[in-house]
Each structure stands twice: as structure tokens, then as C-alpha cells.
Scaffold this motif. Structure first.
Motif, PDB file in Angstrom:
ATOM      1  N   CYS A  95     -32.626 -12.129   0.919  1.00  0.00           N
ATOM      2  CA  CYS A  95     -32.001 -13.434   1.176  1.00  0.00           C
ATOM      3  C   CYS A  95     -30.736 -13.592   0.337  1.00  0.00           C
ATOM      4  O   CYS A  95     -29.735 -14.162   0.797  1.00  0.00           O
ATOM      5  N   ILE A  96     -30.779 -13.082  -0.892  1.00  0.00           N
ATOM      6  CA  ILE A  96     -29.601 -13.139  -1.770  1.00  0.00           C
ATOM      7  C   ILE A  96     -28.443 -12.343  -1.161  1.00  0.00           C
ATOM      8  O   ILE A  96     -27.269 -12.716  -1.305  1.00  0.00           O
ATOM      9  N   TYR A  98     -27.622 -12.147   1.947  1.00  0.00           N
ATOM     10  CA  TYR A  98     -26.931 -13.044   2.872  1.00  0.00           C
ATOM     11  C   TYR A  98     -25.949 -13.932   2.113  1.00  0.00           C
ATOM     12  O   TYR A  98     -24.803 -14.135   2.531  1.00  0.00           O
ATOM     13  N   PHE A  99     -26.417 -14.479   1.003  1.00  0.00           N
ATOM     14  CA  PHE A  99     -25.579 -15.370   0.209  1.00  0.00           C
ATOM     15  C   PHE A  99     -24.350 -14.640  -0.334  1.00  0.00           C
ATOM     16  O   PHE A  99     -23.230 -15.164  -0.291  1.00  0.00           O
ATOM     17  N   LYS A 103     -20.555 -15.575   0.440  1.00  0.00           N
ATOM     18  CA  LYS A 103     -19.977 -16.365  -0.653  1.00  0.00           C
ATOM     19  C   LYS A 103     -18.454 -16.484  -0.548  1.00  0.00           C
ATOM     20  O   LYS A 103     -17.901 -17.575  -0.761  1.00  0.00           O
ATOM     21  N   THR A 109     -25.113 -22.786  -2.856  1.00  0.00           N
ATOM     22  CA  THR A 109     -26.456 -22.448  -3.321  1.00  0.00           C
ATOM     23  C   THR A 109     -27.539 -23.127  -2.487  1.00  0.00           C
ATOM     24  O   THR A 109     -28.675 -22.664  -2.458  1.00  0.00           O
ATOM     25  N   LEU A 112     -28.720 -20.665   0.016  1.00  0.00           N
ATOM     26  CA  LEU A 112     -29.581 -19.681  -0.633  1.00  0.00           C
ATOM     27  C   LEU A 112     -30.954 -20.268  -0.926  1.00  0.00           C
ATOM     28  O   LEU A 112     -31.980 -19.594  -0.720  1.00  0.00           O
ATOM     29  N   SER A 113     -31.004 -21.515  -1.365  1.00  0.00           N
ATOM     30  CA  SER A 113     -32.280 -22.168  -1.670  1.00  0.00           C
ATOM     31  C   SER A 113     -33.160 -22.272  -0.434  1.00  0.00           C
ATOM     32  O   SER A 113     -34.372 -22.048  -0.491  1.00  0.00           O
TER      33      SER A 113
END
Length: 241
Positions: A95-96, A98-99, A103, A109, A112-113
Motif C-alpha cells: 500500500c505504501i 501506491y503512496f 506522492k 497521507t 495512505l491511511s
């Protein structure tokens, strides 16, 4: 067929295809980790963290597959606890990814959450249904699927999808579409395997749940990382022009 002999701490018997996928799983993911680490030196600085995360995903999986192979060879039982520990660490890292690739396009965020929240619901509910209260695995499977659906919504119709569409980086746009296919189609193998549990929809299927999970892990984790690598290489080449 005794050429399939002693491997590390256990014996891989001829015809043990499940054991074979555990063995090839940790070898291939370890090789992928080394590849991603080496390739960090060939991309621009802003992409190095993405490749580091890819290396961590496959390395963590390689370590867990080493232990899962041992459990399988010793007991021929599904190493459920090790598998969910692996997923608890690697799925949020995916998942990170993707962020990180979004970015530069303005990812916040909050996005991401939501992705990590969906992954936690998916994994916790799946573990409860598979290992804690297996008699209620259908109910917990539905809850787990809702977590996965939240991730799918975010990357197909939510902020992540909109940011990717608005990105000026063609490599990010193309790579994002491939990554979300991994999440939609590749991750769908897990609920299919889950439905093979006793009392669930596919409980009468003669296949093995570990075989489904092992194949899915190798495809999804290595393939996901290769897409990130391709984005990083393409963007680095474009920025060098």
C-alpha cells in the motif's frame, strides 16, 4: 527420483509439489530482493525508496517462506501463523508503494491511511476466520473481503485513481494501471483460497490452499515490485533527456 533430496532442515520428497512451491518461493523472492537492491543504484534518488520497499517486501516474504517450508516439511500442515505474519508486514508495504509513486502527483497521507486501514481489516478478519474461529470463517471472510473492496475502491475510483489520471508522468500512469490489476486480479486468488476452508463455498474443491497462496504470493510480490522498478527506470530515463 531421489534427486529431490535433503534441502536445508527437512526432506523434500518426490511428488511434494506444495513443498516445492515453498522452496521456490523463498529462493525466487530472495533473488528478487537482491535485484531490487542492486537496481536502486540505477535510478534517481526520488525512486530509491520505492525500490527499497520492493526489496523489503520480497525479503520479508523470503524469510517467512524459509520457515513455512520447514513447517510444511515437518508437519505437512498449513503454516497459517507464519503466513499471516508475512502478510501483516508486506501488504501494508505494498500500500505504501501506491503512496510513494503518487506522492509527486500530490498524494496525501489520508489516502495512505485508507489503504492501510483496508489492508488491516482484510488481514485481521481473514486470520480470525482461518485460525481463531474457523467455524465462522464465512462471516469473517465477508468482513475481510470488505477490507479488500475498500482498497479496490481507492485505486479504481478514489483519490489514488484520480491522482494517477492527473499525473504528468506517463510511466506512473501506465505502471499504476498494472499495479492495480495485480491488486484486483492477483489478490483475488487469496479469497478464492480462503473459500476452500471447511464449511466455506469451495470447501469441496480438491485443491490445496497453500498451493494457491504460494503461487499468488510469488506472482503478486515479485510482479508488483517489477512494476515499481519499471516505473522508476522509465521515469529516470525520461528525466535524463
Amino acid at each position: 527420483m531421489e534427486t529431490l533430496n535433503i534441502l536445508l532442515n527437512g526432506t523434500l520428497a518426490a511428488g511434494d509439489y506444495i513443498g516445492f512451491t515453498f522452496f521456490t518461493g523463498y529462493m525466487s523472492m530472495l533473488a528478487a530482493s537482491i535485484f531490487f537492491i542492486v537496481e536502486r543504484g540505477t535510478v534517481n534518488d526520488k525512486w530509491k525508496t520505492s525500490l527499497l520497499i520492493s526489496a523489503l517486501i520480497t525479503f520479508i516474504a523470503a524469510v517467512h517462506y524459509f520457515y513455512m517450508r520447514g513447517v510444511w516439511l515437518d508437519t505437512h500442515e498449513s503454516p497459517t501463523q507464519f503466513r499471516y505474519i508475512d502478510w501483516t508486514l508486506t501488504v501494508p508495504l505494498m500500500c505504501i508503494e501506491y503512496f510513494l509513486i503518487l506522492k509527486p502527483a500530490g498524494a496525501k497521507t489520508g489516502m495512505l491511511s485508507r489503504l492501510i486501514f483496508g489492508s488491516v481489516v482484510m488481514l485481521v478478519a481473514g486470520y480470525i476466520g482461518e485460525a481463531v474461529v474457523p467455524a465462522q470463517n464465512v462471516m469473517w471472510g465477508i468482513i475481510s473481503t470488505l477490507g479488500w473492496a475498500l482498497i479496490i475502491y481507492e485505486i479504481y475510483m478514489g483519490e489514488a485513481s484520480k491522482l494517477a489520471a492527473a499525473s504528468s508522468n506517463e510511466d506512473v500512469k501506465t505502471g499504476f494501471k498494472v499495479m492495480r490489476w495485480f491488486t484486483l486480479v492477483g489478490w483475488a486468488i487469496y479469497p478464492i483460497g480462503y473459500m476452500m476452508l471447511p464449511g466455506n463455498l469451495l470447501s469441496g474443491f480438491s485443491g490445496n490452499i497453500d498451493l494457491a497462496y504460494n503461487i499468488a504470493d510469488a506472482i503478486n510480490k515479485i510482479g508488483f515490485g517489477l512494476v515499481v522498478w519499471n516505473i522508476a527506470k522509465g521515469a529516470t530515463a525520461a528525466e535524463a533527456k
